[in-house]
Scaffold this motif. Structure first.
Motif, PDB file in Angstrom:
ATOM      1  N   MET A   1     -30.085  66.023  31.636  1.00 28.94           N
ATOM      2  CA  MET A   1     -30.678  65.233  32.726  1.00 28.94           C
ATOM      3  C   MET A   1     -29.652  65.004  33.824  1.00 28.94           C
ATOM      4  N   TYR A   2     -30.027  65.336  35.048  1.00 17.57           N
ATOM      5  CA  TYR A   2     -29.170  65.070  36.186  1.00 17.57           C
ATOM      6  C   TYR A   2     -29.192  63.587  36.532  1.00 17.57           C
ATOM      7  N   LYS A   3     -28.282  63.190  37.401  1.00 19.15           N
ATOM      8  CA  LYS A   3     -28.343  61.847  37.965  1.00 19.15           C
ATOM      9  C   LYS A   3     -29.594  61.733  38.825  1.00 19.15           C
ATOM     10  N   LYS A   4     -29.981  60.511  39.099  1.00 15.51           N
ATOM     11  CA  LYS A   4     -31.232  60.265  39.808  1.00 15.51           C
ATOM     12  C   LYS A   4     -31.131  60.595  41.297  1.00 15.51           C
ATOM     13  N   LYS A   5     -32.198  61.193  41.825  1.00 13.67           N
ATOM     14  CA  LYS A   5     -32.399  61.376  43.259  1.00 13.67           C
ATOM     15  C   LYS A   5     -33.675  60.635  43.644  1.00 13.67           C
ATOM     16  N   GLU A   6     -33.627  59.880  44.726  1.00 16.23           N
ATOM     17  CA  GLU A   6     -34.834  59.145  45.117  1.00 16.23           C
ATOM     18  C   GLU A   6     -35.956  60.097  45.525  1.00 16.23           C
ATOM     19  N   CYS A   7     -35.613  61.165  46.253  1.00 19.15           N
ATOM     20  CA  CYS A   7     -36.635  62.073  46.773  1.00 19.15           C
ATOM     21  C   CYS A   7     -36.189  63.518  46.599  1.00 19.15           C
ATOM     22  N   VAL A   8     -37.088  64.335  46.076  1.00 19.52           N
ATOM     23  CA  VAL A   8     -36.885  65.781  45.990  1.00 19.52           C
ATOM     24  C   VAL A   8     -37.826  66.452  46.976  1.00 19.52           C
ATOM     25  N   VAL A   9     -37.304  67.424  47.711  1.00 19.05           N
ATOM     26  CA  VAL A   9     -38.105  68.162  48.694  1.00 19.05           C
ATOM     27  C   VAL A   9     -38.577  69.472  48.080  1.00 19.05           C
ATOM     28  N   MET A  10     -39.860  69.769  48.251  1.00 15.07           N
ATOM     29  CA  MET A  10     -40.418  71.045  47.806  1.00 15.07           C
ATOM     30  C   MET A  10     -40.937  71.784  49.040  1.00 15.07           C
ATOM     31  N   LEU A  11     -40.286  72.904  49.349  1.00 11.53           N
ATOM     32  CA  LEU A  11     -40.577  73.666  50.561  1.00 11.53           C
ATOM     33  C   LEU A  11     -41.370  74.919  50.186  1.00 11.53           C
ATOM     34  N   LEU A  12     -42.625  74.963  50.606  1.00  5.54           N
ATOM     35  CA  LEU A  12     -43.516  76.074  50.273  1.00  5.54           C
ATOM     36  C   LEU A  12     -43.226  77.248  51.208  1.00  5.54           C
ATOM     37  N   ALA A  13     -42.634  78.300  50.653  1.00  5.84           N
ATOM     38  CA  ALA A  13     -42.200  79.432  51.480  1.00  5.84           C
ATOM     39  C   ALA A  13     -42.672  80.768  50.903  1.00  5.84           C
ATOM     40  N   GLY A  14     -43.751  80.748  50.147  1.00  9.96           N
ATOM     41  CA  GLY A  14     -44.186  81.970  49.468  1.00  9.96           C
ATOM     42  C   GLY A  14     -45.347  82.677  50.099  1.00  9.96           C
ATOM     43  N   GLY A  15     -45.827  82.176  51.256  1.00  8.50           N
ATOM     44  CA  GLY A  15     -47.027  82.739  51.862  1.00  8.50           C
ATOM     45  C   GLY A  15     -46.825  84.136  52.422  1.00  8.50           C
ATOM     46  N   GLN A  16     -47.882  84.937  52.365  1.00 13.18           N
ATOM     47  CA  GLN A  16     -47.819  86.310  52.849  1.00 13.18           C
ATOM     48  C   GLN A  16     -47.783  86.374  54.369  1.00 13.18           C
ATOM     49  N   ASN A  50     -30.591  67.009  58.511  1.00 16.00           N
ATOM     50  CA  ASN A  50     -30.473  65.945  59.502  1.00 16.00           C
ATOM     51  C   ASN A  50     -31.105  64.634  59.039  1.00 16.00           C
ATOM     52  N   SER A  51     -32.027  64.718  58.080  1.00 11.68           N
ATOM     53  CA  SER A  51     -32.698  63.521  57.559  1.00 11.68           C
ATOM     54  C   SER A  51     -31.986  62.945  56.338  1.00 11.68           C
ATOM     55  N   GLY A  52     -30.892  63.568  55.921  1.00 11.39           N
ATOM     56  CA  GLY A  52     -30.139  63.064  54.778  1.00 11.39           C
ATOM     57  C   GLY A  52     -30.747  63.413  53.429  1.00 11.39           C
ATOM     58  N   LEU A  53     -31.567  64.458  53.384  1.00  5.78           N
ATOM     59  CA  LEU A  53     -32.187  64.902  52.126  1.00  5.78           C
ATOM     60  C   LEU A  53     -31.446  66.141  51.644  1.00  5.78           C
ATOM     61  N   ASP A  54     -30.884  66.074  50.440  1.00  3.52           N
ATOM     62  CA  ASP A  54     -29.988  67.144  50.009  1.00  3.52           C
ATOM     63  C   ASP A  54     -30.439  67.869  48.748  1.00  3.52           C
ATOM     64  N   THR A  55     -31.682  67.646  48.311  1.00  3.67           N
ATOM     65  CA  THR A  55     -32.182  68.333  47.120  1.00  3.67           C
ATOM     66  C   THR A  55     -33.496  69.010  47.481  1.00  3.67           C
ATOM     67  N   VAL A  56     -33.448  70.344  47.628  1.00  5.01           N
ATOM     68  CA  VAL A  56     -34.578  71.092  48.171  1.00  5.01           C
ATOM     69  C   VAL A  56     -34.887  72.281  47.268  1.00  5.01           C
ATOM     70  N   GLY A  57     -36.117  72.347  46.793  1.00  2.00           N
ATOM     71  CA  GLY A  57     -36.593  73.524  46.075  1.00  2.00           C
ATOM     72  C   GLY A  57     -37.392  74.393  47.032  1.00  2.00           C
ATOM     73  N   VAL A  58     -36.994  75.657  47.176  1.00  4.23           N
ATOM     74  CA  VAL A  58     -37.703  76.593  48.059  1.00  4.23           C
ATOM     75  C   VAL A  58     -38.554  77.511  47.194  1.00  4.23           C
ATOM     76  N   LEU A  59     -39.866  77.372  47.296  1.00  8.98           N
ATOM     77  CA  LEU A  59     -40.791  78.114  46.448  1.00  8.98           C
ATOM     78  C   LEU A  59     -41.156  79.427  47.122  1.00  8.98           C
ATOM     79  N   THR A  60     -40.739  80.526  46.510  1.00  6.28           N
ATOM     80  CA  THR A  60     -40.951  81.847  47.092  1.00  6.28           C
ATOM     81  C   THR A  60     -41.893  82.656  46.208  1.00  6.28           C
ATOM     82  N   ARG A  81     -24.679  72.330  47.226  1.00  6.30           N
ATOM     83  CA  ARG A  81     -24.199  71.179  46.433  1.00  6.30           C
ATOM     84  C   ARG A  81     -24.178  71.518  44.947  1.00  6.30           C
ATOM     85  N   THR A  82     -23.217  70.927  44.242  1.00  9.15           N
ATOM     86  CA  THR A  82     -23.206  71.057  42.782  1.00  9.15           C
ATOM     87  C   THR A  82     -24.368  70.280  42.182  1.00  9.15           C
ATOM     88  N   PHE A  83     -24.601  69.103  42.719  1.00  5.80           N
ATOM     89  CA  PHE A  83     -25.704  68.259  42.258  1.00  5.80           C
ATOM     90  C   PHE A  83     -26.742  68.193  43.371  1.00  5.80           C
TER      91      PHE A  83
END
Length: 392
Positions: A1-16, A50-60, A81-83
């Motif tokens: 288990m990682y340390k807690k993040k308040e917000c995780v970003v999920m970026l939908l980037a798989g579209g044709q 720029n918004s201070g969000l550093d945990t981003v999953g890019v869905l391809t 980032r490592t974390f």
């Protein structure tokens, strides 16, 4: 288990990106070039930084090779980032089998493990095919203040265009009481931007239910958002005022590039207070020959201009031959336009070679843009009619 993040970003980037035709034959829509030195995905990634969000999953998914390579470790956006940091999330083999992402909601559902490992309270869902600058931190603060289960970013659109969007009907306090996907007779002008903040527990609950529904198309706009509204969940709209462009069509991509031109461009990209970062490689200086002209245009590193460029956006290492005229066009990286050629109302993808004296899109207009796909070579004297699509 990682340390807690308040917000995780999920970026939908798989579209044709099928409506971009030749431009997305070899690459995913979020990695299409924009503004000479950017890719579409640079905007949501830069907004996160720029918004201070550093945990981003890019869905391809579709044609991910270039996009995966472009995003890499996330260094240009300070997301190496490592974390946390940026992580590419393609469909993968599970114990009970593997499956392509069936829709936007299903793509997030298949990656709940990624979200849960950070013990996040909130999930910010983004699309990878919009051009805009937005402070997501303000939207997240608004979400927390209202106590919403889901907050949806909206932008005011002209009533005559509202039927192209998912439309939110809201109470005076911003709470949503109705959502209609592309209504024939819209009763509101608040269009969904495809940007959502969810309370993670609620999101997981509804995604699980959606995954078990064989009739669902597993889409946020068509299924998950209506289901939450019908169940009486607390849902609020977040109004955004600023430049925002869905670049899902040839004409909208062309328009977005043209918006960068003029004395007062609609979108300013050299604003140091909200930088748009990109993985731009270093290149040679620009050169304009003795007979060359550049009028109301932007050009990037390594360009050599011996002809005339007017009302156009040029990428890196573009060469415009002597006597050639390029007008009202978007020219991507490493394109050569031969001597005496004419290019008008066109988009030329990277690596295109236009022969001497060729004619492309001469009678074109903003509604009939000619498109030449990546690495196509047009012979000397070739004519490409307005609105044509050539991919090989």
């Amino acid at each position: 288990m990682y340390k807690k993040k308040e917000c995780v970003v999920m970026l939908l980037a798989g579209g044709q990106g099928s409506r971009l035709y030749a431009l997305t034959k070899k690459t995913a829509k979020p990695s299409v070039s924009y503004g000479g030195k950017y890719r579409i995905i640079d905007f949501p990634l830069s907004n996160c930084t720029n918004s201070g969000l550093d945990t981003v999953g890019v869905l391809t998914q579709y044609q991910p090779l270039y996009l995966n390579d472009y995003v890499g470790t996330g260094l240009p956006w300070d997301l190496d980032r490592t974390f946390g940091g940026v992580k590419i999330l393609p469909p993968y083999q599970r114990q009970d089998g593997s499956d392509w992402y069936k829709g936007t909601a299903n793509a997030i559902w298949q990656n709940m493990e990624f979200i849960n490992q950070y013990d996040a309270d909130l999930v910010l869902v983004l699309s990878g095919d919009h051009i805009y600058k937005m402070d997501y931190a303000k939207m997240i603060d608004y979400h927390k203040k209202t106590g919403a289960d889901c907050t949806i970013a909206v932008i005011d659109v002209p009533i005559e265009e509202a039927s192209r969007f998912g439309i939110m009907s809201t109470n005076p306090d911003g709470s949503i009481y109705k959502f209609t996907e592309k209504p024939k007779n819209p009763d509101s002008t608040k269009a969904s931007m495809g940007i959502y903040v969810f309370n993670k527990k609620k999101l997981e609950e509804y995604l699980k239910a959606d995954s078990l529904d064989p009739e669902s198309s597993n889409d946020f706009g068509k299924n998950v958002i209506p289901a939450m509204l019908n169940a009486g969940e607390k849902m609020f709209s977040y109004s955004f005022e600023g430049y925002w462009k869905d670049v899902g069509t040839i004409s909208s991509l062309w328009e977005a590039n043209m918006d960068l031109l003029g004395e007062k461009p609609e979108l300013v990209l050299d604003d140091e207070s909200w930088r748009i970062y990109s993985r731009q490689s270093a290149s040679a200086p620009q050169y304009v020959g003795e007979m060359g002209q550049v009028i109301n245009s932007t050009m990037t590193a390594g360009c050599e201009i011996f002809g005339t460029v007017k009302n156009s956006v040029l990428g890196q290492n573009v060469t415009i031959g002597a006597g050639a005229i390029v007008e009202n066009s978007v020219i991507m990286d490493n394109v050569t336009v031969g001597a005496g050629a004419r290019v008008n109302y066109s988009i030329l993808d990277s690596g295109v070679k236009v022969g001497c004296g060729a004619r492309i899109g001469i009678d074109g207009s903003p509604e009939s843009i000619a498109v030449i796909g990546a690495d196509v070579t047009l012979p000397d004297g070739e004519t490409v009619e307005a609105g044509s699509m050539i991919s090989e």
